[in-house]
Design a protein around this motif. Structure first.
Motif, PDB file in Angstrom:
ATOM      1  N   ILE A  12       0.325  -1.170   0.440  1.00 23.86           N
ATOM      2  CA  ILE A  12      -0.151  -0.123  -0.351  1.00 23.86           C
ATOM      3  C   ILE A  12       0.761   1.152  -0.070  1.00 23.86           C
ATOM      4  O   ILE A  12       0.501   2.088  -0.930  1.00 23.86           O
ATOM      5  CB  ILE A  12      -0.892   0.155   1.071  1.00 23.86           C
ATOM      6  N   LYS A  13       1.713   1.332   1.075  1.00 24.97           N
ATOM      7  CA  LYS A  13       2.655   2.752   0.640  1.00 24.97           C
ATOM      8  C   LYS A  13       3.391   2.229  -0.188  1.00 24.97           C
ATOM      9  O   LYS A  13       3.475   4.214  -1.049  1.00 24.97           O
ATOM     10  CB  LYS A  13       4.071   2.173   2.561  1.00 24.97           C
ATOM     11  N   GLN A  14       3.940   1.281  -0.576  1.00 30.56           N
ATOM     12  CA  GLN A  14       4.539   1.894  -2.535  1.00 30.56           C
ATOM     13  C   GLN A  14       3.655   2.200  -2.943  1.00 30.56           C
ATOM     14  O   GLN A  14       3.987   2.015  -4.781  1.00 30.56           O
ATOM     15  CB  GLN A  14       5.395   0.593  -2.670  1.00 30.56           C
ATOM     16  N   GLY A  15       1.935   1.673  -3.548  1.00 27.45           N
ATOM     17  CA  GLY A  15       1.438   2.189  -4.412  1.00 27.45           C
ATOM     18  C   GLY A  15       1.484   1.028  -5.410  1.00 27.45           C
ATOM     19  O   GLY A  15       0.000   1.500  -6.008  1.00 27.45           O
ATOM     20  N   LYS A  16       1.559  -0.429  -4.733  1.00 29.23           N
ATOM     21  CA  LYS A  16       1.239  -1.000  -5.364  1.00 29.23           C
ATOM     22  C   LYS A  16       0.154  -1.854  -5.428  1.00 29.23           C
ATOM     23  O   LYS A  16      -0.365  -2.522  -6.809  1.00 29.23           O
ATOM     24  CB  LYS A  16       2.140  -2.456  -5.211  1.00 29.23           C
ATOM     25  N   ILE A  17      -0.963  -1.639  -4.664  1.00 26.67           N
ATOM     26  CA  ILE A  17      -1.935  -1.950  -4.507  1.00 26.67           C
ATOM     27  C   ILE A  17      -2.627  -0.538  -3.839  1.00 26.67           C
ATOM     28  O   ILE A  17      -2.437   0.221  -2.737  1.00 26.67           O
ATOM     29  CB  ILE A  17      -2.804  -2.507  -3.029  1.00 26.67           C
ATOM     30  N   HIS A  18      -4.046  -1.075  -3.738  1.00 25.70           N
ATOM     31  CA  HIS A  18      -4.918   0.644  -2.792  1.00 25.70           C
ATOM     32  C   HIS A  18      -6.021   0.045  -1.351  1.00 25.70           C
ATOM     33  O   HIS A  18      -6.681  -1.156  -1.598  1.00 25.70           O
ATOM     34  CB  HIS A  18      -5.422   1.445  -3.365  1.00 25.70           C
ATOM     35  N   ASN A  19      -6.306   0.611  -0.647  1.00 27.60           N
ATOM     36  CA  ASN A  19      -7.283   0.920   0.228  1.00 27.60           C
ATOM     37  C   ASN A  19      -8.320   0.504  -0.061  1.00 27.60           C
ATOM     38  O   ASN A  19      -9.257  -0.526   0.509  1.00 27.60           O
ATOM     39  CB  ASN A  19      -7.442   1.620   1.468  1.00 27.60           C
ATOM     40  N   SER A  20      -8.881   1.087  -1.318  1.00 28.92           N
ATOM     41  CA  SER A  20     -10.078   1.385  -2.285  1.00 28.92           C
ATOM     42  C   SER A  20      -9.722   0.370  -3.242  1.00 28.92           C
ATOM     43  O   SER A  20     -11.355  -0.479  -3.886  1.00 28.92           O
ATOM     44  CB  SER A  20     -10.320   2.534  -3.112  1.00 28.92           C
ATOM     45  N   GLU A  59      -3.237 -13.135  -2.490  1.00 28.91           N
ATOM     46  CA  GLU A  59      -3.170 -12.962  -3.733  1.00 28.91           C
ATOM     47  C   GLU A  59      -3.598 -12.498  -4.770  1.00 28.91           C
ATOM     48  O   GLU A  59      -2.925 -11.691  -5.405  1.00 28.91           O
ATOM     49  CB  GLU A  59      -4.164 -14.335  -4.354  1.00 28.91           C
ATOM     50  N   HIS A  60      -4.178 -11.155  -3.840  1.00 27.17           N
ATOM     51  CA  HIS A  60      -4.401  -9.345  -4.525  1.00 27.17           C
ATOM     52  C   HIS A  60      -2.854  -9.324  -4.908  1.00 27.17           C
ATOM     53  O   HIS A  60      -2.604  -8.425  -5.743  1.00 27.17           O
ATOM     54  CB  HIS A  60      -5.841  -8.920  -4.089  1.00 27.17           C
ATOM     55  N   VAL A  61      -2.310  -9.437  -3.687  1.00 25.12           N
ATOM     56  CA  VAL A  61      -0.830  -8.472  -3.794  1.00 25.12           C
ATOM     57  C   VAL A  61      -0.029  -9.352  -4.264  1.00 25.12           C
ATOM     58  O   VAL A  61       0.388  -8.449  -5.337  1.00 25.12           O
ATOM     59  CB  VAL A  61      -0.367  -8.577  -2.254  1.00 25.12           C
ATOM     60  N   SER A  62       0.621 -10.511  -4.875  1.00 18.49           N
ATOM     61  CA  SER A  62       1.071 -11.576  -5.500  1.00 18.49           C
ATOM     62  C   SER A  62       0.791 -12.305  -6.590  1.00 18.49           C
ATOM     63  O   SER A  62       1.612 -12.710  -7.033  1.00 18.49           O
ATOM     64  CB  SER A  62       2.078 -12.135  -4.378  1.00 18.49           C
ATOM     65  N   GLY A  63      -1.311 -12.246  -6.750  1.00 18.46           N
ATOM     66  CA  GLY A  63      -1.067 -13.524  -7.489  1.00 18.46           C
ATOM     67  C   GLY A  63      -1.296 -14.418  -6.952  1.00 18.46           C
ATOM     68  O   GLY A  63      -2.046 -15.434  -7.597  1.00 18.46           O
ATOM     69  N   THR A  64      -0.322 -15.654  -5.976  1.00 19.35           N
ATOM     70  CA  THR A  64      -0.641 -16.329  -5.145  1.00 19.35           C
ATOM     71  C   THR A  64      -0.140 -16.401  -4.324  1.00 19.35           C
ATOM     72  O   THR A  64       0.924 -15.456  -4.086  1.00 19.35           O
ATOM     73  CB  THR A  64       0.554 -17.576  -6.011  1.00 19.35           C
ATOM     74  N   ALA A  65      -0.388 -17.375  -3.439  1.00 14.96           N
ATOM     75  CA  ALA A  65      -0.261 -17.372  -2.288  1.00 14.96           C
ATOM     76  C   ALA A  65       1.281 -17.791  -1.854  1.00 14.96           C
ATOM     77  O   ALA A  65       1.820 -16.906  -0.397  1.00 14.96           O
ATOM     78  CB  ALA A  65      -1.287 -18.183  -1.495  1.00 14.96           C
ATOM     79  N   LEU A  66       1.915 -18.499  -2.670  1.00 17.61           N
ATOM     80  CA  LEU A  66       3.015 -19.678  -2.631  1.00 17.61           C
ATOM     81  C   LEU A  66       3.809 -18.085  -3.035  1.00 17.61           C
ATOM     82  O   LEU A  66       5.182 -17.737  -2.266  1.00 17.61           O
ATOM     83  CB  LEU A  66       3.713 -20.310  -4.014  1.00 17.61           C
TER      84      LEU A  66
END
Length: 394
Positions: free
Chosen positions: A81-89, A140-147
């Motif tokens: 979130i801090k780096q702007g890769k994902i957003h709270n919304s 999964e949202h951040v990295s595509g997969t849990a792995l």
């Protein structure tokens, strides 16, 4: 050893201390103050600002972390979130792997299949109600997969220098290859507080309602009016026992982080954590000493375009000592090399300040160069070579 200036000596003896970010060492303190009896397989009490360990038992013993794992999950999410890769919304669609039905008899946010849920709500689901389903959805949202997400978790393990931690899941359910230690968990907690203050605020929230289901934060110390606990995280499995990382402050802005792991009862983890925190606040104080970007010494530089360089710290430094001992602090100063030679880079560590109490070394802070010093010209270098050659003869 370099000569102590009167100003440096007075400054060090009056103010005393060390910054966590520039610590050369923060070894476990031994002051002869009897710690409380703590019923846990392993535990630690660490000062947040100085990094000093006030008491510990089996602090490096590998334990099942259970949902303490979610602290690192939270750190990865907070950094994204801090780096702007994902957003709270951002809205996340809940897939099969994150469906609440996959986690029977364990903590969850009660996510429904194909439901659209915001990152902000999922993050609260991880931190406040310890949702295993929310942890997978965010991973999964951040990295595509849990792995892939777990790989990022372990990269931060390496970055933090953790020696007894390895993650295999984003939620913490028992796995023989997933482990951590009380010391490592305290360090992870300190990173959340320091690096992600907005993320850390969520840890103080007492409840969270989702899908019309209201769940309390499992950290019961948040309700304890005798202390100012503002985080952090609980964990429990049959193999892990009951775990708790707690952080609290006192009116003097001292912050302590306690970790208890392998406590036999639900309520016991709160009781044992409170013992540690109250003992720490009763017996110790943390003092700010060396001020960021304020030179405390000036030294000769050879082979440089400048003849002198200022030394100090680039971030505030602190030290934790027994209450009433501040005036008894002493300090000695050492350079890594006998003479400073260019080039030097701002922030470069060239020595250390060692603090003593009762003739024992209790803390060490790195001494840093306050500005760049480039290499000098040929004629200046020749002269410096002659000077150093003469000095080496005596």
């Amino acid at each position: 050893m370099f000569k102590q200036s009167a100003q440096f000596k007075k400054f060090a003896l009056i103010s005393g201390l060390i910054a966590a970010s520039v610590l050369a060492s923060a070894e476990d303190m031994q002051y002869g103050i009897a710690p409380p009896e703590v019923n846990a397989q392993s535990y630690i009490l660490m000062d947040y600002h100085s990094g000093a360990v006030l008491t510990a038992v089996n602090a490096d013993q590998r334990q099942y972390p259970a949902s303490l794992t979610k602290m690192m999950t939270s750190y990865v999410v907070g950094q994204a979130i801090k780096q702007g890769k994902i957003h709270n919304s951002d809205m996340v669609t809940i897939g099969e792997s994150a469906w609440g039905r996959n986690f029977p008899d364990s903590s969850k946010m009660f996510l429904n299949l194909n439901q659209q849920v915001s990152v902000e709500d999922l993050n609260k689901g991880v931190i406040i109600v310890s949702g295993n389903d929310a942890s997978v959805a965010l991973a999964e949202h951040v990295s595509g997969t849990a792995l892939n997400f777990v790989d990022t978790m372990n990269r931060y393990v390496q970055q933090f220098g953790l020696q007894n931690t390895h993650f295999t899941t984003p939620h913490g359910l028992d796995d023989p290859n997933q482990y951590s230690s009380a010391r490592d968990m305290a360090i992870i907690g300190a990173h959340i507080i320091r690096d992600l203050p907005d993320e850390y605020k969520i840890y103080a929230e007492k409840d969270f309602t989702f899908n019309k289901i209201k769940q309390p934060n499992r950290n019961g110390l948040l309700w304890d009016k005798t202390m100012n606990v503002d985080g952090m995280k609980t964990g429990h499995t049959s193999q892990a026992g009951y775990n708790l990382v707690a952080s609290a402050t006192n009116p003097g802005n001292m912050r302590l982080i306690s970790v208890v792991m392998g406590v036999p009862t639900y309520k016991g983890r709160e009781v044992e954590s409170k013992k540690l925190l109250q003992w720490g606040f009763s017996n110790f104080e943390t003092l700010k000493a060396l001020e960021a970007n304020k030179a405390v010494s000036e030294q000769t530089v050879y082979y440089g375009d400048e003849g002198r360089v200022k030394l100090g710290v680039l971030q505030d430094s602190f030290i934790t000592v027994p209450k009433g001992k501040q005036t008894q602090l002493k300090a000695r100063y050492e350079l890594n090399e006998k003479y400073l030679e260019a080039p030097l880079t701002k922030g470069q560590v060239v020595g250390k300040v060692i603090y003593q109490l009762d003739d024992k070394d209790v803390a060490t802070v790195n001494l840093q160069v306050m500005q760049d010093v480039k290499e000098g010209g040929v004629f200046g270098n020749v002269w410096d070579w002659l000077v150093l050659t003469v000095k080496s003869l005596f």
